[in-house]
Design a protein around this motif. Structure first.
Motif, PDB file in Angstrom:
ATOM      1  N   ARG A 176       0.826  -1.212   0.000  1.00 39.62           N
ATOM      2  CA  ARG A 176       0.000   0.000   0.000  1.00 39.62           C
ATOM      3  C   ARG A 176       0.862   1.264   0.000  1.00 39.62           C
ATOM      4  N   LYS A 177       2.163   1.115  -0.007  1.00 37.80           N
ATOM      5  CA  LYS A 177       3.047   2.273   0.039  1.00 37.80           C
ATOM      6  C   LYS A 177       3.108   2.964  -1.323  1.00 37.80           C
ATOM      7  N   SER A 178       3.320   4.273  -1.293  1.00 38.38           N
ATOM      8  CA  SER A 178       3.412   5.071  -2.522  1.00 38.38           C
ATOM      9  C   SER A 178       4.668   4.691  -3.302  1.00 38.38           C
ATOM     10  N   TYR A 179       4.496   4.490  -4.612  1.00 39.54           N
ATOM     11  CA  TYR A 179       5.632   4.051  -5.425  1.00 39.54           C
ATOM     12  C   TYR A 179       5.921   4.959  -6.613  1.00 39.54           C
ATOM     13  N   LYS A 180       5.183   6.084  -6.748  1.00 46.97           N
ATOM     14  CA  LYS A 180       5.389   6.915  -7.940  1.00 46.97           C
ATOM     15  C   LYS A 180       4.921   8.332  -7.687  1.00 46.97           C
ATOM     16  N   ASN A 181       5.454   9.241  -8.526  1.00 51.15           N
ATOM     17  CA  ASN A 181       4.963  10.607  -8.577  1.00 51.15           C
ATOM     18  C   ASN A 181       5.496  11.242  -9.857  1.00 51.15           C
ATOM     19  N   GLN A 183       5.950  14.407 -10.312  1.00 47.13           N
ATOM     20  CA  GLN A 183       6.822  15.534  -9.984  1.00 47.13           C
ATOM     21  C   GLN A 183       8.208  15.023  -9.615  1.00 47.13           C
ATOM     22  N   ARG A 184       9.204  15.505 -10.320  1.00 46.18           N
ATOM     23  CA  ARG A 184      10.567  15.004 -10.088  1.00 46.18           C
ATOM     24  C   ARG A 184      11.017  15.209  -8.645  1.00 46.18           C
ATOM     25  N   THR A 185      10.618  16.321  -8.044  1.00 48.71           N
ATOM     26  CA  THR A 185      11.050  16.594  -6.670  1.00 48.71           C
ATOM     27  C   THR A 185      10.473  15.601  -5.674  1.00 48.71           C
ATOM     28  N   LEU A 186       9.413  14.887  -6.079  1.00 48.86           N
ATOM     29  CA  LEU A 186       8.778  13.904  -5.197  1.00 48.86           C
ATOM     30  C   LEU A 186       9.119  12.463  -5.584  1.00 48.86           C
ATOM     31  N   GLN A 187      10.048  12.316  -6.507  1.00 46.70           N
ATOM     32  CA  GLN A 187      10.514  10.983  -6.900  1.00 46.70           C
ATOM     33  C   GLN A 187      11.681  10.606  -5.991  1.00 46.70           C
ATOM     34  N   THR A 188      11.315  10.150  -4.818  1.00 50.79           N
ATOM     35  CA  THR A 188      12.259   9.979  -3.721  1.00 50.79           C
ATOM     36  C   THR A 188      12.891   8.583  -3.711  1.00 50.79           C
ATOM     37  N   PRO A 189      14.021   8.440  -2.987  1.00 50.61           N
ATOM     38  CA  PRO A 189      14.603   7.105  -2.790  1.00 50.61           C
ATOM     39  C   PRO A 189      13.624   6.143  -2.128  1.00 50.61           C
ATOM     40  N   GLU A 190      12.776   6.659  -1.253  1.00 53.49           N
ATOM     41  CA  GLU A 190      11.798   5.799  -0.584  1.00 53.49           C
ATOM     42  C   GLU A 190      10.824   5.203  -1.595  1.00 53.49           C
ATOM     43  N   ARG A 191      10.357   6.002  -2.536  1.00 57.79           N
ATOM     44  CA  ARG A 191       9.448   5.483  -3.563  1.00 57.79           C
ATOM     45  C   ARG A 191      10.178   4.500  -4.487  1.00 57.79           C
ATOM     46  N   GLN A 192      11.440   4.773  -4.773  1.00 54.92           N
ATOM     47  CA  GLN A 192      12.201   3.831  -5.591  1.00 54.92           C
ATOM     48  C   GLN A 192      12.325   2.487  -4.881  1.00 54.92           C
ATOM     49  N   VAL A 194      10.190   1.208  -2.877  1.00 55.14           N
ATOM     50  CA  VAL A 194       8.897   0.523  -2.989  1.00 55.14           C
ATOM     51  C   VAL A 194       8.749  -0.098  -4.371  1.00 55.14           C
ATOM     52  N   ARG A 195       9.197   0.600  -5.422  1.00 53.77           N
ATOM     53  CA  ARG A 195       9.141   0.001  -6.766  1.00 53.77           C
ATOM     54  C   ARG A 195       9.964  -1.284  -6.818  1.00 53.77           C
TER      55      ARG A 195
END
Length: 266
Positions: A176-181, A183-192, A194-195
């Motif tokens: 259920r964790k966020s894996y995308k955005n 906006q480049r500024t919100l493309q975080t290591p945490e989302r990566q 999760v991917r």
């Protein structure tokens, strides 16, 4: 049989195009062969006309809720309904849907299709966050113009078969964790991270559809793409593979309202 997953946008551009993941099924494994981005609707129209056999799962709604359609007095036969919708401007469609919502009580503003509940998808009449109504308005007429077959909705070329897909349904079965955005500024290591969890689960077939992903040389790109357009297209391709595996059993779909349509795998 070529199997495709299509991550759609209603306003494709060179910055954010329509993404296509292509591969084939071998046993219970989907072998990802290519990831392509189509920069505009002309490229998408040409792609749709590629000869089959192919089956694709497209990430946009194929219809509207029956409750909405009947309340508005719109056609209740699918092809006629889609021709009516195609004849509206986006502004006309938005104002009509907004008036429908404004007349309803809080907490029950939008009408839903039956498939929205098991899929966890947004109402197909929604015009913002996400604007899936615009995606329907842009996408379905192109499918019709290209003469593809929409299973149990509209006959067409039996060698080119289109299903409605929803990548979020597969992703949420894994996490259920966020894996995308976008906006480049919100493309975080945490989302990566999760991917990567999602890709690893797909590789094991650790989701309720059970299809294993063999990403090959495309694996790193699926994880690195902060918008997750590549991953979402691949998630749709997993659903296409699941449907093809069940082609002799109605592609795994339950009985459904042929006005509203159904999301494959829901």
């Amino acid at each position: 049989m070529k199997l495709h997953g299509i991550d759609f946008t209603s306003a494709p551009s060179r910055r954010k195009g329509i993404t296509v993941a292509t591969g084939h099924l071998r046993g219970d494994s989907f072998l990802l062969e290519s990831l392509d981005t189509l920069p505009d609707n002309a490229a998408f129209a040409a792609w749709l006309r590629r000869p089959g056999p192919w089956l694709g799962a497209f990430d946009f709604p194929f219809s509207l809720p029956r409750e909405l359609v009947e309340t508005l007095g719109w056609p209740t036969e699918w092809a006629a309904l889609m021709r009516h919708v195609a004849g509206l401007s986006r502004a006309e469609m938005r104002e009509t849907f907004k008036a429908f919502c404004d007349a309803r009580p809080p907490g029950n503003k939008f009408a839903h299709r039956a498939t929205d509940y098991p899929a966890g998808s947004s109402p197909s009449m929604k015009w913002v966050n996400p604007p899936v109504a615009y995606m329907l308005h842009a996408g379905v007429p192109q499918l019709l113009d290209a003469g593809v077959s929409l299973y149990q909705l509209h006959p067409g070329d039996a060698q080119r078969i289109a299903f409605e897909g929803y990548p979020g349904m597969v992703a949420r079965d894994i996490t259920r964790k966020s894996y995308k955005n976008d906006q480049r500024t919100l493309q975080t290591p945490e989302r990566q991270a999760v991917r990567e969890i999602i890709v690893e689960a797909l590789e094991r077939g650790a989701h309720r559809w059970g299809i294993r992903l063999e990403a090959g040389s495309h694996r790193d790109a699926l994880i690195a793409d902060g918008s997750a357009d590549l991953l979402d297209a691949t998630l749709c391709a997993i659903l296409a593979a699941w449907a093809w595996q069940r082609r002799d059993a109605g592609y795994g779909l339950p009985p459904f309202d042929a006005l509203e349509g159904w999301i494959v795998g829901a």
